[in-house]
Scaffold this active site. Structure first.
Site, mmCIF file in Angstrom:
data_model
loop_
_atom_site.group_PDB
_atom_site.id
_atom_site.type_symbol
_atom_site.label_atom_id
_atom_site.label_comp_id
_atom_site.label_asym_id
_atom_site.label_seq_id
_atom_site.Cartn_x
_atom_site.Cartn_y
_atom_site.Cartn_z
ATOM 1 N N SER A 125 0.808 -1.218 0.000
ATOM 2 C CA SER A 125 0.000 0.000 0.000
ATOM 3 C C SER A 125 0.843 1.271 0.000
ATOM 4 O O SER A 125 0.340 2.352 -0.280
ATOM 5 C CB SER A 125 -0.944 0.023 1.208
ATOM 6 N N LYS A 163 0.843 4.137 7.236
ATOM 7 C CA LYS A 163 0.122 4.985 6.293
ATOM 8 C C LYS A 163 0.562 6.437 6.461
ATOM 9 O O LYS A 163 1.174 6.822 7.448
ATOM 10 C CB LYS A 163 -1.393 4.899 6.529
#
Length: 205
Positions: A125, A163
């Protein structure tokens, strides 16, 4: 090593302090902006000179600057960062904090007044931030984040993920992947705990 001019020393000091603060090297435009150079060419010229004099090494990638030890100096000043398990660069996974190893990190780049740990990345990701599955991310322990920081975030006390952080409002936070094929994660601020900020990347070739 050859002596540096005053301006060359200033550029070198800026690169060092930028890397200590951010965990990665400044871009040519960062250097240009800091010193009010009129064009990227002037910043690039200073990097060429610093490399020729043996103070830095450059790779043909964005922010590809590596500090070199001074003549007669080795990176003997090291601290050890524990490898504390794995971190999801994808869906959040159960946090694992068993120390499996230690990674030496040079205090030249990472100030000793902070605590650090490292995690092995699982998933893709964050691939567009050049963070690949199998990489080790170096994390500086802190319980806060600024917009744009890449963080280790603990969701509901159990699930950890890597993230980019963005505060939406007082009540909500957005955890943003660096992969256009993956969705952002919106989390209630009181359900989220920041465990640290990414300041470095280690890749075994």
């Amino acid at each position: 090593m050859e002596e540096l001019t005053k301006r060359q020393s200033q550029v070198l000091d800026f690169i060092k302090s930028y890397m200590e603060k951010n965990g990665f090297a400044p871009s040519i435009r960062d250097i240009m902006k800091h010193f009010n150079f009129k064009s990227p060419r002037a910043a690039h010229k200073h990097l060429i000179i610093l490399e020729k004099k043996g103070y830095i090494e450059r790779k043909n990638v964005s922010r590809g600057i590596k500090m070199m030890p001074k003549s007669g100096e080795i990176f003997a000043t090291e601290t050890l960062a524990p490898v504390s398990g794995k971190i999801a660069a994808g869906d959040a996974i159960e946090a694992i904090q068993t120390i499996s190893d230690y990674i030496p990190i040079p205090t030249n780049f990472f100030p000793k007044n902070y605590e650090y740990f490292s995690l092995r990345v699982e998933g893709n990701s964050m691939i567009e931030a050049q963070i690949k599955s199998g990489d080790f991310v170096l994390i500086r322990k802190q319980d806060y984040a600024m917009d744009g920081d890449i963080v280790v975030a603990l969701i509901d006390g159990n699930d950890a993920t890597l993230k980019r952080y963005k505060r939406l409002n007082e009540d909500e936070v957005l955890l943003i992947p660096e992969n256009k094929s993956m969705k952002e994660i919106k989390v209630k601020a009181d359900h989220l705990k920041i465990q640290g900020k990414m300041v470095g990347l280690i890749r075994v070739l």
